[in-house]
Design a protein around this motif. Structure first.
Motif, PDB file in Angstrom:
ATOM      1  N   MET A   2     101.850  92.292 -38.357  1.00 50.09           N
ATOM      2  CA  MET A   2     102.389  91.266 -39.220  1.00 50.09           C
ATOM      3  C   MET A   2     101.466  91.038 -40.419  1.00 50.09           C
ATOM      4  O   MET A   2     101.946  90.890 -41.533  1.00 50.09           O
ATOM      5  CB  MET A   2     102.577  89.978 -38.421  1.00 50.09           C
ATOM      6  N   GLU A   3     100.173  90.998 -40.188  1.00 49.00           N
ATOM      7  CA  GLU A   3      99.196  90.818 -41.269  1.00 49.00           C
ATOM      8  C   GLU A   3      99.356  91.915 -42.307  1.00 49.00           C
ATOM      9  O   GLU A   3      99.313  91.660 -43.503  1.00 49.00           O
ATOM     10  CB  GLU A   3      97.772  90.844 -40.684  1.00 49.00           C
ATOM     11  N   HIS A   4      99.579  93.130 -41.851  1.00 45.89           N
ATOM     12  CA  HIS A   4      99.743  94.268 -42.753  1.00 45.89           C
ATOM     13  C   HIS A   4     100.961  94.074 -43.659  1.00 45.89           C
ATOM     14  O   HIS A   4     100.904  94.371 -44.857  1.00 45.89           O
ATOM     15  CB  HIS A   4      99.854  95.561 -41.939  1.00 45.89           C
ATOM     16  N   ASP A   5     102.054  93.574 -43.106  1.00 50.09           N
ATOM     17  CA  ASP A   5     103.265  93.335 -43.895  1.00 50.09           C
ATOM     18  C   ASP A   5     103.030  92.302 -44.992  1.00 50.09           C
ATOM     19  O   ASP A   5     103.466  92.486 -46.128  1.00 50.09           O
ATOM     20  CB  ASP A   5     104.413  92.873 -43.001  1.00 50.09           C
ATOM     21  N   SER A   6     102.328  91.241 -44.666  1.00 49.91           N
ATOM     22  CA  SER A   6     102.072  90.207 -45.675  1.00 49.91           C
ATOM     23  C   SER A   6     101.127  90.740 -46.753  1.00 49.91           C
ATOM     24  O   SER A   6     101.273  90.395 -47.932  1.00 49.91           O
ATOM     25  CB  SER A   6     101.509  88.942 -45.044  1.00 49.91           C
ATOM     26  N   GLN A   7     100.189  91.587 -46.358  1.00 48.28           N
ATOM     27  CA  GLN A   7      99.267  92.198 -47.323  1.00 48.28           C
ATOM     28  C   GLN A   7     100.040  93.116 -48.278  1.00 48.28           C
ATOM     29  O   GLN A   7      99.793  93.111 -49.478  1.00 48.28           O
ATOM     30  CB  GLN A   7      98.174  92.989 -46.583  1.00 48.28           C
ATOM     31  N   LEU A   8     100.978  93.880 -47.745  1.00 47.52           N
ATOM     32  CA  LEU A   8     101.795  94.759 -48.581  1.00 47.52           C
ATOM     33  C   LEU A   8     102.660  93.962 -49.550  1.00 47.52           C
ATOM     34  O   LEU A   8     102.823  94.347 -50.717  1.00 47.52           O
ATOM     35  CB  LEU A   8     102.674  95.662 -47.723  1.00 47.52           C
ATOM     36  N   LYS A   9     103.208  92.853 -49.072  1.00 45.95           N
ATOM     37  CA  LYS A   9     104.024  91.998 -49.945  1.00 45.95           C
ATOM     38  C   LYS A   9     103.187  91.414 -51.073  1.00 45.95           C
ATOM     39  O   LYS A   9     103.625  91.354 -52.221  1.00 45.95           O
ATOM     40  CB  LYS A   9     104.688  90.893 -49.146  1.00 45.95           C
ATOM     41  N   LEU A  10     101.980  90.972 -50.738  1.00 46.35           N
ATOM     42  CA  LEU A  10     101.093  90.427 -51.763  1.00 46.35           C
ATOM     43  C   LEU A  10     100.707  91.512 -52.756  1.00 46.35           C
ATOM     44  O   LEU A  10     100.687  91.281 -53.970  1.00 46.35           O
ATOM     45  CB  LEU A  10      99.846  89.804 -51.130  1.00 46.35           C
ATOM     46  N   TYR A  11     100.408  92.692 -52.264  1.00 42.60           N
ATOM     47  CA  TYR A  11     100.071  93.810 -53.146  1.00 42.60           C
ATOM     48  C   TYR A  11     101.224  94.096 -54.111  1.00 42.60           C
ATOM     49  O   TYR A  11     101.019  94.254 -55.314  1.00 42.60           O
ATOM     50  CB  TYR A  11      99.749  95.070 -52.330  1.00 42.60           C
ATOM     51  N   ALA A  12     102.439  94.140 -53.603  1.00 39.60           N
ATOM     52  CA  ALA A  12     103.614  94.399 -54.444  1.00 39.60           C
ATOM     53  C   ALA A  12     103.796  93.282 -55.479  1.00 39.60           C
ATOM     54  O   ALA A  12     104.114  93.559 -56.644  1.00 39.60           O
ATOM     55  CB  ALA A  12     104.866  94.540 -53.591  1.00 39.60           C
ATOM     56  N   ALA A  13     103.577  92.048 -55.071  1.00 40.79           N
ATOM     57  CA  ALA A  13     103.713  90.920 -55.994  1.00 40.79           C
ATOM     58  C   ALA A  13     102.658  90.979 -57.091  1.00 40.79           C
ATOM     59  O   ALA A  13     102.963  90.761 -58.273  1.00 40.79           O
ATOM     60  CB  ALA A  13     103.612  89.601 -55.230  1.00 40.79           C
ATOM     61  N   VAL A  14     101.420  91.299 -56.727  1.00 36.50           N
ATOM     62  CA  VAL A  14     100.344  91.398 -57.722  1.00 36.50           C
ATOM     63  C   VAL A  14     100.625  92.564 -58.674  1.00 36.50           C
ATOM     64  O   VAL A  14     100.452  92.433 -59.892  1.00 36.50           O
ATOM     65  CB  VAL A  14      98.964  91.532 -57.047  1.00 36.50           C
TER      66      VAL A  14
END
Length: 75
Positions: free
Chosen positions: A1-13
């Motif tokens: 789950m942590e990995h998914d949120s990190q990927l979402k943040l990366y995409a947003a940035v």
């Protein structure tokens, strides 16, 4: 789950960085100011490699400054 949120943040940035570069290119400011803004974007990009949440905060501050017409001083 942590990995998914990190990927979402990366995409947003990444998307926000793209918007920021477009905004900087469109500004009618002296070249020295544009260079200073580009340097700030490069700092955010480099920070994203080591501390993504901090990079997101820096980018939002930069975008807020742009929106409010606050630009760094040129060379």
């Amino acid at each position: 789950m942590e990995h998914d949120s990190q990927l979402k943040l990366y995409a947003a940035v990444a998307a926000r960085l793209k918007e920021a570069h477009t905004a900087v290119r469109a500004l009618q400011v002296p070249e020295s100011v544009r260079k200073a803004l580009i340097r700030k974007l490069l700092v955010v990009t480099a920070a994203a490699k080591h501390d993504l949440p901090d990079a997101a905060r820096r980018l939002e501050r930069l975008m807020k400054d742009l929106d409010e017409g606050r630009f760094p001083e040129g060379d």
